[in-house]
Design an enzyme around this catalytic site. Sequence first.
Site, PDB file in Angstrom:
ATOM      1  N   GLU A   1       0.823  -1.216   0.000  1.00  0.00           N
ATOM      2  CA  GLU A   1       0.000   0.000   0.000  1.00  0.00           C
ATOM      3  C   GLU A   1       0.857   1.265   0.000  1.00  0.00           C
ATOM      4  OE1 GLU A   1      -4.213   0.252   1.867  1.00  0.00           O
ATOM      5  OE2 GLU A   1      -2.775   0.865   3.407  1.00  0.00           O
TER       6      GLU A   1
ATOM      7  N   GLU B   1       2.191   1.699  -3.392  1.00  0.00           N
ATOM      8  CA  GLU B   1       1.104   2.103  -4.289  1.00  0.00           C
ATOM      9  C   GLU B   1       0.807   3.596  -4.129  1.00  0.00           C
ATOM     10  OE1 GLU B   1      -3.601   1.012  -5.255  1.00  0.00           O
ATOM     11  OE2 GLU B   1      -2.609   0.150  -3.502  1.00  0.00           O
TER      12      GLU B   1
ATOM     13  N   CYS C   1      -8.457  -2.107   3.631  1.00  0.00           N
ATOM     14  CA  CYS C   1      -8.357  -3.313   4.459  1.00  0.00           C
ATOM     15  C   CYS C   1      -9.641  -3.635   5.222  1.00  0.00           C
ATOM     16  CB  CYS C   1      -7.183  -3.199   5.427  1.00  0.00           C
ATOM     17  SG  CYS C   1      -7.307  -1.807   6.556  1.00  0.00           S
TER      18      CYS C   1
ATOM     19  N   SER D   1      -7.389   1.865  -2.746  1.00  0.00           N
ATOM     20  CA  SER D   1      -6.184   1.053  -2.943  1.00  0.00           C
ATOM     21  C   SER D   1      -6.580  -0.316  -3.472  1.00  0.00           C
ATOM     22  CB  SER D   1      -5.437   0.889  -1.623  1.00  0.00           C
ATOM     23  OG  SER D   1      -4.480  -0.147  -1.707  1.00  0.00           O
TER      24      SER D   1
ATOM     25  N   LYS E   1     -16.036  -9.829   6.901  1.00  0.00           N
ATOM     26  CA  LYS E   1     -14.995 -10.664   6.301  1.00  0.00           C
ATOM     27  C   LYS E   1     -15.526 -12.035   5.892  1.00  0.00           C
ATOM     28  CE  LYS E   1     -11.001  -8.311   8.291  1.00  0.00           C
ATOM     29  NZ  LYS E   1     -10.492  -7.782   7.015  1.00  0.00           N
TER      30      LYS E   1
ATOM     31  N   GLU F   1     -16.318 -11.161   2.518  1.00  0.00           N
ATOM     32  CA  GLU F   1     -15.107 -10.811   1.775  1.00  0.00           C
ATOM     33  C   GLU F   1     -14.407 -12.052   1.205  1.00  0.00           C
ATOM     34  OE1 GLU F   1     -11.088  -8.148   2.559  1.00  0.00           O
ATOM     35  OE2 GLU F   1     -11.840  -9.472   4.138  1.00  0.00           O
TER      36      GLU F   1
ATOM     37  N   GLU G   1     -13.024 -11.893  -6.648  1.00  0.00           N
ATOM     38  CA  GLU G   1     -11.768 -11.156  -6.834  1.00  0.00           C
ATOM     39  C   GLU G   1     -10.681 -11.625  -5.864  1.00  0.00           C
ATOM     40  OE1 GLU G   1     -15.234  -8.175  -7.480  1.00  0.00           O
ATOM     41  OE2 GLU G   1     -14.699  -9.780  -6.054  1.00  0.00           O
TER      42      GLU G   1
ATOM     43  N   CYS H   1     -11.318  -2.075  14.115  1.00  0.00           N
ATOM     44  CA  CYS H   1     -11.595  -3.512  14.278  1.00  0.00           C
ATOM     45  C   CYS H   1     -11.806  -3.914  15.725  1.00  0.00           C
ATOM     46  CB  CYS H   1     -10.460  -4.335  13.683  1.00  0.00           C
ATOM     47  SG  CYS H   1     -10.130  -3.974  11.945  1.00  0.00           S
TER      48      CYS H   1
END
Length: 599
Positions: free
Chosen positions: A280, A283, A300, A320, A359, A362, A367, A505
């Site tokens: 990241e 990037e 994230c 990102s 998640k 996710e 992807e 989180c």
Amino acid sequence: MGKVTVYFDNQPFKVDSEMTILEAAKACGYNIPSLCSWQNGRCSLASCRVCLVAVEGERRLVPSCAYPVRDGLKIMINDERAIRARRTSVELILSNHSFNCQSCPKNGQCELLEVARIVGARPNMYEGEMTPVTYDDKSFGIIRDTSKCILCGRCIETCKELQGLGILGFEQRGFNTIVGPAANRSFKDVPCILCGQCVNVCPTGALMEHSEIDKLDKAFSEGKIVIVQTAPAVRAAIGEEFGEKIGTSSTGKMVAALHRLGFYRVFDTNFGADLTIMEEAHEWIHRVTTRVKGPMITSCSPGWVNYMEYYYPDLINHLSSCKSPHEMVGAIIKSYYAEKHNIDRSKICVVSIMPCTAKKYEKERPENRVDNLKDVDIVLTTRELAKLIRRAGIVWKKLPNEEFDHDLIGEYSGAGVIFGVTGGVMEAACRTAYHILTGDELEPVDFTKVRGFNGIKEASIEINGITYNLAVASGMKNAKVLLDDIRAGKSKYDFIEIMGCPGGCINGGGQPYVKELFLPNEDDDIMDTYLAKRAKVLYDKDKFKAVRRSHLNKDIITLYNDYLKEPGSPIAHKLLHTSYTNKRECYPNPHEEGFYGEN
């Protein structure tokens, strides 16, 4: 805010003038039972009528959660009428409630049963027809069972006020009233981001995470090589499930429990956090040096990613392309780790213990597959891990402190640990981005400007004479402010961190419940301090780590030297980066009133 004198059962107390009776009672050491209020007396809709009290001068009993105090107010909690009325209110709620308590996931944490005990509710006082039931288990993240719903409205207010969405509402009328998405759709068929904040406030088992413990049992029975990883926020909260005080670090006992549960390897997702920072940070540097229109936004948090795809798909290019840390770990386990150990990738089952319900969805995203294999196969919440530990007969208090396995991908830095709290990703990224651009280390290493629990935090960092503007937001209501500015072309930021859950989180939808009814030994202000206490666990871990910067993690260095070559390389992109979808186009009538929580 001034002070007024109120009387509880003839005892005088000084309280803040802007309080409700329920808030004042709590401050004065009284516990008036309630089901539609939470977090220091914050009320949803005054709908449950369980907190009724008598007030001098009022002919009727009043709901203490919605009645403001005033000077000289005399309140009778122990009034005979109020005692009977509170008991009757609970008995009426129970008359329309499913009683499969033994199998209910909320067993032991059900506020309805606890309040029933407090008010002395009698069994089967009111019997008759029950409201038709909706059971929605189609979503990967959340299950809705209206047979256990008490219509308190907590979830509705949380989704609307805390997250700014409004996915849930009261559906139908009268006896047939239920809580659900518009037109009683499934969570799968509406733009719910699956953050799980509604689950955290539900007093019963009406809203729960979609458990995947049965999938884990199947993986073990099929002889899979089952490898587990745990997110940083889990260690800051798992002990609460076993009577530890909030703010207790439980890393060692957690790892020991996972070893005893039979996992082939026990890894730390912090390694993936360090890997995320490497990708990241590079990037972001590539974007700013090639003058790609900013700001870049972190990726994230899957709840936040869902929000972007549903509500701001026109801004997806700002996101990102990095996968979240646990997905990166899964991809590395099924490539680098498998190759080094000569393991058939198809026989590996990667399990992620996460603080998050989003998640669970996710890991199902197409992807997040490499060569048609999922990066992660199973996601369990912190609460589900506690259930596994209890089921296995493991006594938490007797567990030793053990270390994570160190096998190619075991090491992590302090920067990886703080990913679990709002601002942590930004702080970790700044430590590494500064080094990449200058060759020096950011000093002091603690970038405290992005710490704390304000909904939106601003900071700046000067690198090579250039000032970069940063922002951090947690909770979608706060994210919306930053996104609207980007959409309007008014954003001044170069880099933004966004977390789906308020506080990050540590406050995820899969974390242990923080409810005062079940925390008698905690501080009086625990609802105000639990986030800070969980966060301190992570900041302390970072503070005392020998390596506190992701780019100095020796296992990360070895991974790039031996396999990935450099951040952003073709193989790094294949394994560690992802893409996004305009989900607003996925529904036949997305502009239907209320469908997107819009008025």
